[in-house]
Design a protein around this motif. Structure first.
Motif, mmCIF file in Angstrom:
data_model
loop_
_atom_site.group_PDB
_atom_site.id
_atom_site.type_symbol
_atom_site.label_atom_id
_atom_site.label_comp_id
_atom_site.label_asym_id
_atom_site.label_seq_id
_atom_site.Cartn_x
_atom_site.Cartn_y
_atom_site.Cartn_z
ATOM 1 N N ARG A 95 -3.721 -1.158 -22.735
ATOM 2 C CA ARG A 95 -3.910 -2.258 -23.690
ATOM 3 C C ARG A 95 -2.860 -3.350 -23.463
ATOM 4 O O ARG A 95 -3.168 -4.543 -23.491
ATOM 5 N N TYR A 96 -1.624 -2.931 -23.239
ATOM 6 C CA TYR A 96 -0.549 -3.894 -22.987
ATOM 7 C C TYR A 96 -0.790 -4.640 -21.672
ATOM 8 O O TYR A 96 -0.605 -5.864 -21.597
ATOM 9 N N LEU A 97 -1.225 -3.918 -20.653
ATOM 10 C CA LEU A 97 -1.518 -4.519 -19.348
ATOM 11 C C LEU A 97 -2.600 -5.589 -19.475
ATOM 12 O O LEU A 97 -2.483 -6.690 -18.925
ATOM 13 N N VAL A 98 -3.633 -5.278 -20.218
ATOM 14 C CA VAL A 98 -4.719 -6.231 -20.447
ATOM 15 C C VAL A 98 -4.203 -7.450 -21.207
ATOM 16 O O VAL A 98 -4.558 -8.598 -20.891
ATOM 17 N N GLY A 99 -3.345 -7.215 -22.191
ATOM 18 C CA GLY A 99 -2.811 -8.317 -22.975
ATOM 19 C C GLY A 99 -1.944 -9.260 -22.162
ATOM 20 O O GLY A 99 -1.997 -10.482 -22.333
ATOM 21 N N VAL A 100 -1.159 -8.709 -21.243
ATOM 22 C CA VAL A 100 -0.249 -9.517 -20.430
ATOM 23 C C VAL A 100 -0.987 -10.274 -19.327
ATOM 24 O O VAL A 100 -0.686 -11.438 -19.051
ATOM 25 N N THR A 101 -1.963 -9.625 -18.697
ATOM 26 C CA THR A 101 -2.592 -10.191 -17.497
ATOM 27 C C THR A 101 -3.949 -10.837 -17.753
ATOM 28 O O THR A 101 -4.436 -11.601 -16.910
ATOM 29 N N GLY A 102 -4.570 -10.522 -18.881
ATOM 30 C CA GLY A 102 -5.923 -11.018 -19.120
ATOM 31 C C GLY A 102 -6.980 -10.230 -18.375
ATOM 32 O O GLY A 102 -8.148 -10.646 -18.307
ATOM 33 N N PRO B 63 0.797 -1.236 0.000
ATOM 34 C CA PRO B 63 0.000 0.000 0.000
ATOM 35 C C PRO B 63 0.827 1.282 0.000
ATOM 36 O O PRO B 63 0.315 2.341 -0.398
ATOM 37 N N ASP B 64 2.078 1.212 0.448
ATOM 38 C CA ASP B 64 2.903 2.422 0.560
ATOM 39 C C ASP B 64 4.137 2.403 -0.331
ATOM 40 O O ASP B 64 4.713 3.447 -0.613
ATOM 41 N N SER B 65 4.562 1.222 -0.748
ATOM 42 C CA SER B 65 5.773 1.085 -1.554
ATOM 43 C C SER B 65 5.397 0.674 -2.971
ATOM 44 O O SER B 65 4.921 -0.429 -3.212
ATOM 45 N N ALA B 66 5.633 1.576 -3.910
ATOM 46 C CA ALA B 66 5.180 1.346 -5.278
ATOM 47 C C ALA B 66 6.011 0.307 -6.003
ATOM 48 O O ALA B 66 7.219 0.171 -5.772
ATOM 49 N N GLN B 67 5.347 -0.429 -6.886
ATOM 50 C CA GLN B 67 6.017 -1.311 -7.835
ATOM 51 C C GLN B 67 5.896 -0.671 -9.216
ATOM 52 O O GLN B 67 4.814 -0.254 -9.618
ATOM 53 N N THR B 68 7.018 -0.602 -9.925
ATOM 54 C CA THR B 68 7.027 0.065 -11.231
ATOM 55 C C THR B 68 6.633 -0.910 -12.329
ATOM 56 O O THR B 68 7.218 -1.987 -12.459
ATOM 57 N N LEU B 69 5.633 -0.521 -13.110
ATOM 58 C CA LEU B 69 5.190 -1.311 -14.257
ATOM 59 C C LEU B 69 5.700 -0.634 -15.526
ATOM 60 O O LEU B 69 5.606 0.594 -15.658
ATOM 61 N N VAL B 70 6.223 -1.426 -16.446
ATOM 62 C CA VAL B 70 6.840 -0.864 -17.647
ATOM 63 C C VAL B 70 6.186 -1.467 -18.886
ATOM 64 O O VAL B 70 6.078 -2.695 -19.008
ATOM 65 N N ILE B 71 5.748 -0.602 -19.792
ATOM 66 C CA ILE B 71 5.161 -1.085 -21.032
ATOM 67 C C ILE B 71 6.229 -1.819 -21.846
ATOM 68 O O ILE B 71 7.400 -1.432 -21.860
ATOM 69 N N ASN B 72 5.823 -2.912 -22.479
ATOM 70 C CA ASN B 72 6.704 -3.777 -23.268
ATOM 71 C C ASN B 72 7.727 -4.526 -22.414
ATOM 72 O O ASN B 72 8.718 -5.048 -22.937
#
Length: 341
Positions: free
Chosen positions: A174-181, A86-95
């Motif tokens: 769109r990429y997030l949806v493609g990777v995770t469903g 909740p306090d420590s972010a995880q970085t998400l990267v396209i591609n």
């Protein structure tokens, strides 16, 4: 006789001119939009608030930093918060599929993307307030978009780049949806001020498939005649919350979505003494409704009813975190001065 005819023609012209001015004035008042850039009420130099909580001088004819706009969407940063972090972010990267697969993102949970305004960043107040509201209520994927590289530029450059950054956000989703469903039915885009138009452009890139888009007092200056502003086609349900959209307000004062709320008339807010406070109330109200779902509007037939607090139509809840929300119309909501309003 010639002199009398000339005198009558002059009076006729004067009458037509007066009626024309009256028509423009009435149309302007009824439309209730902040048209700083309109010819009749143009102001080149204005003050506009940054997400730093300060008012800044803005030249609406400032030069656009075209060099900055090159590849600007690639500089977006996406930070994930869940109940596991909740306090420590995880970085998400396209591609970069591993950045997503190795994170705490759960496609079974609702996803809300929060987008700050001008001069903001990942630490801006709106992000923490909305994040905490969602995670304090239940499991959710809260993604904060940090678009500071563009947001810290001059206002005119930021306005020009909003559609580009919005398209970039759409591509990331769109990429997030493609990777995770993950399903578009469980995605909600929320943007404040310039971010309100940004999430509209993201939804447009996704062909209106996301479940919800919420624009929190979307910015007014340079957007009245701007085809890139948010509209009801950008998502399956598009909602506007207008808190400072008067003739000299900071927000866009007209309806932009399927449902538009005008808290306390949509111009100034109880407990506020400054335009910044009025403007920021939009995201403060929204965060509160995520927690309590307690602010309910009455449908209004026209702008005069909104201003006079005489709306007597159907009731409809403002904000909240429901993904299946649907409706239409303009609503007035009356709030209290202090949290939870």
């Amino acid at each position: 006789m010639i002199w009398l005819n000339w005198q009558w023609e002059v009076k006729l012209v004067e009458m037509k001119y007066t009626l024309a001015l009256l028509f423009v004035s009435l149309a302007y008042t009824a439309h209730a939009v902040p048209i700083q850039e309109a010819t009749a009420h143009y102001q080149r130099h204005i003050q506009f608030p940054g997400d730093d909580g300060l008012m800044h001088d803005v030249d609406l004819e400032d030069e656009v930093d075209e060099e900055l706009l090159v590849g600007i969407a690639e500089r977006n940063a996406y930070y994930l918060f869940t109940r596991l972090n909740p306090d420590s972010a995880q970085t998400l990267v396209i591609n970069d599929a591993d950045s997503i697969r190795n994170s705490n993102f759960n496609p079974a949970h609702n996803t809300v993307v929060v987008v700050h305004g001008w001069l903001g960043n990942q630490n801006t107040g709106i992000n923490g307030r909305i994040r905490d509201a969602y995670l304090g209520k239940g499991d959710a994927n809260v993604i904060v978009l940090d678009w500071r590289r563009l947001a810290r530029s001059n206002y005119v450059t930021a306005v020009r780049g909003v559609p580009i950054v919005g398209v970039g956000l759409g591509q990331f989703v769109r990429y997030l949806v493609g990777v995770t469903g993950a399903s578009y039915d469980r995605i909600h885009l929320v943007g404040f001020s310039l971010g309100g138009h940004l999430v509209g452009n993201a939804g447009r890139e996704l062909e209106g498939r996301v479940a919800r888009i919420t624009a929190l007092d979307p910015a007014g200056p340079l957007w009245v005649f701007n085809s890139n502003r948010i509209n009801s086609n950008d998502g399956r349900y598009v909602e506007g919350i207008h808190t400072n959209g008067a003739l000299i307000g900071l927000g866009y004062g007209s309806a932009i979505g399927h449902v538009d709320f005008f808290p306390n008339g949509g111009e100034s807010q109880p407990g506020c003494l400054t335009p910044i406070c009025d403007h920021n109330r939009a995201w403060e109200f929204f965060a509160s409704t995520v927690s309590y779902n307690h602010l309910v509007g009455r449908e209004c037939s026209n702008s005069l009813q909104i201003s006079l607090n005489t709306c007597r139509g159907n009731q409809f809840p403002m904000g909240n975190d429901h993904m299946d929300k649907h409706g239409s119309g303009r609503y007035r909501v009356n709030t209290k001065r202090r949290y939870p309003y």
